[in-house]
Enzyme design. Structure first.
Site, PDB file in Angstrom:
ATOM      1  N   VAL A   1       0.820  -1.209   0.000  1.00  0.00           N
ATOM      2  CA  VAL A   1       0.000   0.000   0.000  1.00  0.00           C
ATOM      3  C   VAL A   1       0.859   1.267   0.000  1.00  0.00           C
ATOM      4  O   VAL A   1       0.351   2.362  -0.241  1.00  0.00           O
ATOM      5  CB  VAL A   1      -0.975  -0.017   1.197  1.00  0.00           C
ATOM      6  CG1 VAL A   1      -0.263   0.338   2.499  1.00  0.00           C
ATOM      7  CG2 VAL A   1      -2.176   0.887   0.969  1.00  0.00           C
ATOM      8  N   GLY A   2       2.150   1.116   0.276  1.00  0.00           N
ATOM      9  CA  GLY A   2       3.045   2.269   0.210  1.00  0.00           C
ATOM     10  C   GLY A   2       3.607   2.729   1.539  1.00  0.00           C
ATOM     11  O   GLY A   2       3.939   3.909   1.692  1.00  0.00           O
ATOM     12  N   LYS A   3       3.759   1.823   2.488  1.00  0.00           N
ATOM     13  CA  LYS A   3       4.292   2.206   3.804  1.00  0.00           C
ATOM     14  C   LYS A   3       5.717   2.741   3.698  1.00  0.00           C
ATOM     15  O   LYS A   3       6.058   3.745   4.321  1.00  0.00           O
ATOM     16  CB  LYS A   3       4.251   1.008   4.754  1.00  0.00           C
ATOM     17  CG  LYS A   3       2.863   0.493   5.083  1.00  0.00           C
ATOM     18  CD  LYS A   3       2.893  -0.625   6.101  1.00  0.00           C
ATOM     19  CE  LYS A   3       3.599  -1.860   5.602  1.00  0.00           C
ATOM     20  NZ  LYS A   3       2.881  -2.518   4.484  1.00  0.00           N
TER      21      LYS A   3
ATOM     22  N   LYS B   1      12.927  -0.827  10.835  1.00  0.00           N
ATOM     23  CA  LYS B   1      12.038  -1.807  10.205  1.00  0.00           C
ATOM     24  C   LYS B   1      12.235  -3.106  10.978  1.00  0.00           C
ATOM     25  O   LYS B   1      13.145  -3.894  10.685  1.00  0.00           O
ATOM     26  CB  LYS B   1      12.409  -1.993   8.726  1.00  0.00           C
ATOM     27  CG  LYS B   1      11.580  -3.038   7.988  1.00  0.00           C
ATOM     28  CD  LYS B   1      10.355  -2.445   7.356  1.00  0.00           C
ATOM     29  CE  LYS B   1       9.639  -3.468   6.480  1.00  0.00           C
ATOM     30  NZ  LYS B   1       8.467  -2.910   5.795  1.00  0.00           N
TER      31      LYS B   1
ATOM     32  N   ASP C   1      13.411  -2.369   1.540  1.00  0.00           N
ATOM     33  CA  ASP C   1      12.757  -1.272   2.260  1.00  0.00           C
ATOM     34  C   ASP C   1      13.742  -0.576   3.190  1.00  0.00           C
ATOM     35  O   ASP C   1      13.843   0.656   3.213  1.00  0.00           O
ATOM     36  CB  ASP C   1      11.571  -1.793   3.083  1.00  0.00           C
ATOM     37  CG  ASP C   1      10.428  -2.293   2.223  1.00  0.00           C
ATOM     38  OD1 ASP C   1      10.485  -2.105   0.988  1.00  0.00           O
ATOM     39  OD2 ASP C   1       9.485  -2.875   2.777  1.00  0.00           O
TER      40      ASP C   1
ATOM     41  N   GLU D   1       8.532   1.185  10.787  1.00  0.00           N
ATOM     42  CA  GLU D   1       7.670   0.715   9.698  1.00  0.00           C
ATOM     43  C   GLU D   1       7.340  -0.761   9.869  1.00  0.00           C
ATOM     44  O   GLU D   1       8.224  -1.600  10.027  1.00  0.00           O
ATOM     45  CB  GLU D   1       8.344   0.930   8.336  1.00  0.00           C
ATOM     46  CG  GLU D   1       7.441   0.529   7.180  1.00  0.00           C
ATOM     47  CD  GLU D   1       8.165   0.456   5.851  1.00  0.00           C
ATOM     48  OE1 GLU D   1       7.609  -0.184   4.929  1.00  0.00           O
ATOM     49  OE2 GLU D   1       9.282   0.997   5.727  1.00  0.00           O
TER      50      GLU D   1
ATOM     51  N   ALA E   1       5.380  -4.482   8.681  1.00  0.00           N
ATOM     52  CA  ALA E   1       5.377  -5.352   7.505  1.00  0.00           C
ATOM     53  C   ALA E   1       3.953  -5.851   7.300  1.00  0.00           C
ATOM     54  O   ALA E   1       3.336  -6.375   8.224  1.00  0.00           O
ATOM     55  CB  ALA E   1       6.331  -6.525   7.703  1.00  0.00           C
TER      56      ALA E   1
ATOM     57  N   CYS F   1      -1.804   7.702  -3.000  1.00  0.00           N
ATOM     58  CA  CYS F   1      -2.496   7.569  -4.284  1.00  0.00           C
ATOM     59  C   CYS F   1      -1.645   6.770  -5.262  1.00  0.00           C
ATOM     60  O   CYS F   1      -0.926   7.340  -6.095  1.00  0.00           O
ATOM     61  CB  CYS F   1      -2.843   8.937  -4.845  1.00  0.00           C
ATOM     62  SG  CYS F   1      -3.896   9.889  -3.723  1.00  0.00           S
TER      63      CYS F   1
END
Length: 212
Positions: free
Chosen positions: A11-13, A36, A45, A106, A108, A168
């Site tokens: 989703v774009g984390k 992370k 990431d 962040e 997962a 978006c």
């Protein structure tokens, strides 16, 4: 500190974490770090944020649990015979939290993804670290259900939800009545939409809400 979670994987984390981190560090001069705790499917990431924020820690500090397979952490850990050690996560967390004025953590996948087979979920890791959360969501059809379920799940665990950031992935112009979608999330979830991200250079985020 803030825990960046999302309604789903992909989703774009990481993308949103990068935008927040770069803004806080380079535009507001806040000493900003990144953690992370668990990454499945490589180290991309963590490497992205290490480079973006010019962090001097080794990757194994920024990402204490790294799993090769792009699977749910509990499954990847089982396949790789690599038990997930919460103590190692806490060591990295304590080190980074003490070093930086603001720490971006962040997650997962989504909030209910299992970390262990004993029903220890990603949301339980948020509780374990004592962080408030921001949810990264998308504007497309289906996002109302996913976002409201995520909000409810986090609140049932006693986690403070600071707001929702809409990433978006697709152009907003292609999404029917997106304003009504955002209004529905706001009203039905009793949550603030604190940001809309169109691309890396075009975004409107309430950073005061994030750091306050």
């Amino acid at each position: 500190m803030i825990f960046i979670t999302g309604t789903d994987t992909g989703v774009g984390k990481t993308f949103v974490s990068k935008i927040i981190g770069k803004h806080l560090k380079y535009k507001e001069n806040i000493n900003t770090g990144y953690l992370k705790p668990i990454e499945s499917g490589g180290i991309e990431d963590t490497a992205t944020l290490k480079e973006a924020l010019n962090l001097d820690e080794n990757l194994n500090i920024l990402n204490p649990v790294n799993l090769k397979n792009p699977l749910s952490p509990n499954i990847a850990a089982e396949i790789e015979n690599k038990p997930i050690d919460l103590v190692e996560i806490k060591k990295s967390f304590d080190l980074l939290k003490n070093k930086y004025d603001f720490l971006i953590i962040e997650g997962a996948g989504g909030v209910a993804v299992p970390i262990k087979y004993n029903s220890f979920l990603m949301s339980d890791l948020i509780v374990y670290l004592g962080a408030p959360a921001i949810i990264v969501s998308r504007p497309d059809l289906g996002t109302i259900n996913h976002t409201l379920l995520t909000i409810e799940h986090l609140r049932n665990k006693g986690i403070l939800v600071k707001g929702v950031i809409i990433n978006c992935i697709n152009e907003l112009d292609t999404v029917l009545h997106y304003e009504k979608t955002f209004e529905t999330i706001n009203r039905c979830g009793n949550v603030e939409i604190i940001g809309i991200v169109k691309n890396e250079n075009e975004y409107n985020i309430n950073f005061d809400k994030i750091i306050g």
